[in-house]
Motif scaffolding. Structure first.
Motif, PDB file in Angstrom:
ATOM      1  N   PHE A  88      64.757  43.690  46.530  1.00 41.78           N
ATOM      2  CA  PHE A  88      63.755  43.788  47.588  1.00 41.78           C
ATOM      3  C   PHE A  88      63.248  42.424  48.050  1.00 41.78           C
ATOM      4  N   ARG A  89      63.349  41.424  47.198  1.00 44.52           N
ATOM      5  CA  ARG A  89      63.029  40.057  47.648  1.00 44.52           C
ATOM      6  C   ARG A  89      64.063  39.612  48.688  1.00 44.52           C
ATOM      7  N   TYR A  90      65.331  39.806  48.359  1.00 44.75           N
ATOM      8  CA  TYR A  90      66.389  39.437  49.300  1.00 44.75           C
ATOM      9  C   TYR A  90      66.311  40.303  50.568  1.00 44.75           C
ATOM     10  N   HIS A  91      66.045  41.589  50.372  1.00 45.63           N
ATOM     11  CA  HIS A  91      65.923  42.526  51.484  1.00 45.63           C
ATOM     12  C   HIS A  91      64.835  42.059  52.464  1.00 45.63           C
ATOM     13  N   THR A  92      63.704  41.648  51.942  1.00 45.96           N
ATOM     14  CA  THR A  92      62.599  41.162  52.763  1.00 45.96           C
ATOM     15  C   THR A  92      63.007  39.911  53.523  1.00 45.96           C
ATOM     16  N   GLU A  93      63.651  38.977  52.821  1.00 49.82           N
ATOM     17  CA  GLU A  93      64.090  37.737  53.473  1.00 49.82           C
ATOM     18  C   GLU A  93      65.065  38.034  54.608  1.00 49.82           C
ATOM     19  N   ALA A  94      66.019  38.933  54.350  1.00 47.27           N
ATOM     20  CA  ALA A  94      67.020  39.261  55.373  1.00 47.27           C
ATOM     21  C   ALA A  94      66.386  39.981  56.562  1.00 47.27           C
ATOM     22  N   ALA A  95      65.470  40.901  56.282  1.00 46.00           N
ATOM     23  CA  ALA A  95      64.840  41.684  57.351  1.00 46.00           C
ATOM     24  C   ALA A  95      63.945  40.830  58.238  1.00 46.00           C
ATOM     25  N   LEU A  96      63.395  39.760  57.664  1.00 45.75           N
ATOM     26  CA  LEU A  96      62.465  38.911  58.412  1.00 45.75           C
ATOM     27  C   LEU A  96      63.045  37.550  58.799  1.00 45.75           C
ATOM     28  N   ALA A  97      64.340  37.359  58.568  1.00 43.07           N
ATOM     29  CA  ALA A  97      64.962  36.056  58.840  1.00 43.07           C
ATOM     30  C   ALA A  97      64.672  35.606  60.268  1.00 43.07           C
ATOM     31  N   GLU A  98      64.267  34.361  60.399  1.00 42.92           N
ATOM     32  CA  GLU A  98      63.901  33.821  61.716  1.00 42.92           C
ATOM     33  C   GLU A  98      65.026  33.923  62.727  1.00 42.92           C
ATOM     34  N   ASN A  99      66.246  33.716  62.265  1.00 40.12           N
ATOM     35  CA  ASN A  99      67.381  33.739  63.187  1.00 40.12           C
ATOM     36  C   ASN A  99      67.995  35.130  63.319  1.00 40.12           C
ATOM     37  N   GLY A 100      67.343  36.136  62.734  1.00 37.15           N
ATOM     38  CA  GLY A 100      67.866  37.494  62.800  1.00 37.15           C
ATOM     39  C   GLY A 100      67.105  38.362  63.784  1.00 37.15           C
ATOM     40  N   PRO A 101      67.708  39.492  64.151  1.00 35.21           N
ATOM     41  CA  PRO A 101      67.069  40.404  65.103  1.00 35.21           C
ATOM     42  C   PRO A 101      65.898  41.194  64.514  1.00 35.21           C
ATOM     43  N   GLY A 102      65.747  41.201  63.223  1.00 32.75           N
ATOM     44  CA  GLY A 102      64.663  41.934  62.572  1.00 32.75           C
ATOM     45  C   GLY A 102      65.136  43.264  62.030  1.00 32.75           C
ATOM     46  N   SER A 178      55.353  39.084  57.021  1.00 29.44           N
ATOM     47  CA  SER A 178      55.877  38.818  55.687  1.00 29.44           C
ATOM     48  C   SER A 178      54.904  39.237  54.589  1.00 29.44           C
ATOM     49  N   CYS A 179      53.600  39.214  54.855  1.00 24.27           N
ATOM     50  CA  CYS A 179      52.610  39.627  53.843  1.00 24.27           C
ATOM     51  C   CYS A 179      52.748  41.111  53.517  1.00 24.27           C
ATOM     52  N   ILE A 180      52.896  41.934  54.542  1.00 23.20           N
ATOM     53  CA  ILE A 180      53.073  43.374  54.323  1.00 23.20           C
ATOM     54  C   ILE A 180      54.362  43.626  53.542  1.00 23.20           C
ATOM     55  N   MET A 181      55.434  42.985  53.978  1.00 25.26           N
ATOM     56  CA  MET A 181      56.730  43.174  53.312  1.00 25.26           C
ATOM     57  C   MET A 181      56.675  42.699  51.867  1.00 25.26           C
ATOM     58  N   LYS A 182      56.026  41.584  51.633  1.00 28.67           N
ATOM     59  CA  LYS A 182      55.921  41.050  50.278  1.00 28.67           C
ATOM     60  C   LYS A 182      55.105  41.990  49.393  1.00 28.67           C
ATOM     61  N   ASP A 183      54.010  42.531  49.920  1.00 31.34           N
ATOM     62  CA  ASP A 183      53.195  43.481  49.149  1.00 31.34           C
ATOM     63  C   ASP A 183      54.021  44.693  48.729  1.00 31.34           C
ATOM     64  N   SER A 185      57.362  44.928  48.581  1.00 30.12           N
ATOM     65  CA  SER A 185      58.444  44.469  47.716  1.00 30.12           C
ATOM     66  C   SER A 185      57.970  44.264  46.277  1.00 30.12           C
ATOM     67  N   GLU A 186      56.820  43.641  46.120  1.00 32.54           N
ATOM     68  CA  GLU A 186      56.300  43.366  44.778  1.00 32.54           C
ATOM     69  C   GLU A 186      55.799  44.626  44.077  1.00 32.54           C
ATOM     70  N   SER A 187      55.459  45.652  44.842  1.00 33.08           N
ATOM     71  CA  SER A 187      54.951  46.896  44.252  1.00 33.08           C
ATOM     72  C   SER A 187      56.060  47.808  43.741  1.00 33.08           C
ATOM     73  N   ILE A 188      57.238  47.685  44.280  1.00 34.41           N
ATOM     74  CA  ILE A 188      58.328  48.627  43.980  1.00 34.41           C
ATOM     75  C   ILE A 188      58.691  48.673  42.498  1.00 34.41           C
ATOM     76  N   PRO A 189      58.923  47.558  41.802  1.00 31.11           N
ATOM     77  CA  PRO A 189      59.277  47.669  40.384  1.00 31.11           C
ATOM     78  C   PRO A 189      58.196  48.344  39.531  1.00 31.11           C
ATOM     79  N   HIS A 190      56.945  48.263  39.979  1.00 28.82           N
ATOM     80  CA  HIS A 190      55.850  48.887  39.222  1.00 28.82           C
ATOM     81  C   HIS A 190      55.857  50.412  39.328  1.00 28.82           C
ATOM     82  N   LEU A 191      56.614  50.930  40.283  1.00 27.95           N
ATOM     83  CA  LEU A 191      56.734  52.391  40.392  1.00 27.95           C
ATOM     84  C   LEU A 191      57.454  52.981  39.179  1.00 27.95           C
ATOM     85  N   LEU A 192      58.180  52.151  38.467  1.00 31.06           N
ATOM     86  CA  LEU A 192      58.988  52.613  37.347  1.00 31.06           C
ATOM     87  C   LEU A 192      58.246  52.580  36.018  1.00 31.06           C
TER      88      LEU A 192
END
Length: 193
Positions: A88-102, A178-183, A185-192
């Motif tokens: 999810f860290r990589y997923h967030t980076e890819a989804a928000l990449a400056e040179n990407g469509p989003g 990025s703040c929303i995405m990071k929040d 992303s960081e919460s997902i492993p705690h679901l387990l």
């Protein structure tokens, strides 16, 4: 002797992928593709076929370029929680990449699923199922090594992670925050836990 093609096929395909990713299938015109790919109409049709065929090739290319890396993170993870954190860290980076469509090409196309051709629908379904299986396998590995409780329902949790994955793509596209995405992303492993 025929005229030499003046473009690199992979670069043109990457440009087409980004155009479809940004504008969707219906929002992308042949002139948009010609402009982004820097090729003529005849070269586009001779090399890639029609617009639908080009979209299908772009989806396959995206899966190789982005999807395989993401699935590899899950498959090679040392632990379930670390795998999800890294994914999810990589997923967030890819989804928000400056040179990407989003967001994500698969998610963006899925929103208009009913308007896509049958082959494209099948490609999208396969990509979604493959990601669900990658999450499922990681969770099962976590249960086998004792990291996760045996009561964790790996199938249901994999589907929840899949929904979160695609939901994050929509948020990245709409909000680009990025703040929303990071929040998230960081919460997902705690679901387990």
């Amino acid at each position: 002797m025929g005229r030499r093609k003046e473009f690199v096929r992979e670069e043109a395909l990457r440009s087409a992928m980004r155009t479809f990713w940004s504008k969707g299938y219906d929002g992308t015109s042949i002139p948009d593709l010609m402009h982004s790919m820097c090729i003529s109409r005849s070269s586009l049709y001779e090399t890639f076929g029609d617009k639908q065929s080009l979209l299908n090739e772009a989806v396959k290319y995206y899966s190789e370029l982005v999807g395989e890396k993401k699935r590899g993170i899950l498959a090679n993870a040392k632990s379930a929680k670390q795998g999800l954190t890294d994914y999810f860290r990589y997923h967030t980076e890819a989804a928000l990449a400056e040179n990407g469509p989003g967001g994500c090409l698969i998610t963006n196309l899925s929103i208009f699923y009913d308007y896509l051709g049958d082959e494209t629908k099948t490609l999208i379904e396969e990509r979604i199922e493959t990601l669900e299986e990658a999450f499922y396998n990681l969770l099962e590995k976590g249960k086998e090594n004792g990291e996760l409780a045996s009561t964790v329902n790996s199938r249901k949790t994999a589907r929840l992670l899949l929904a979160m994955n695609h939901g994050m793509n929509v948020l990245a596209r709409v909000k680009g925050n990025s703040c929303i995405m990071k929040d998230i992303s960081e919460s997902i492993p705690h679901l387990l836990t």
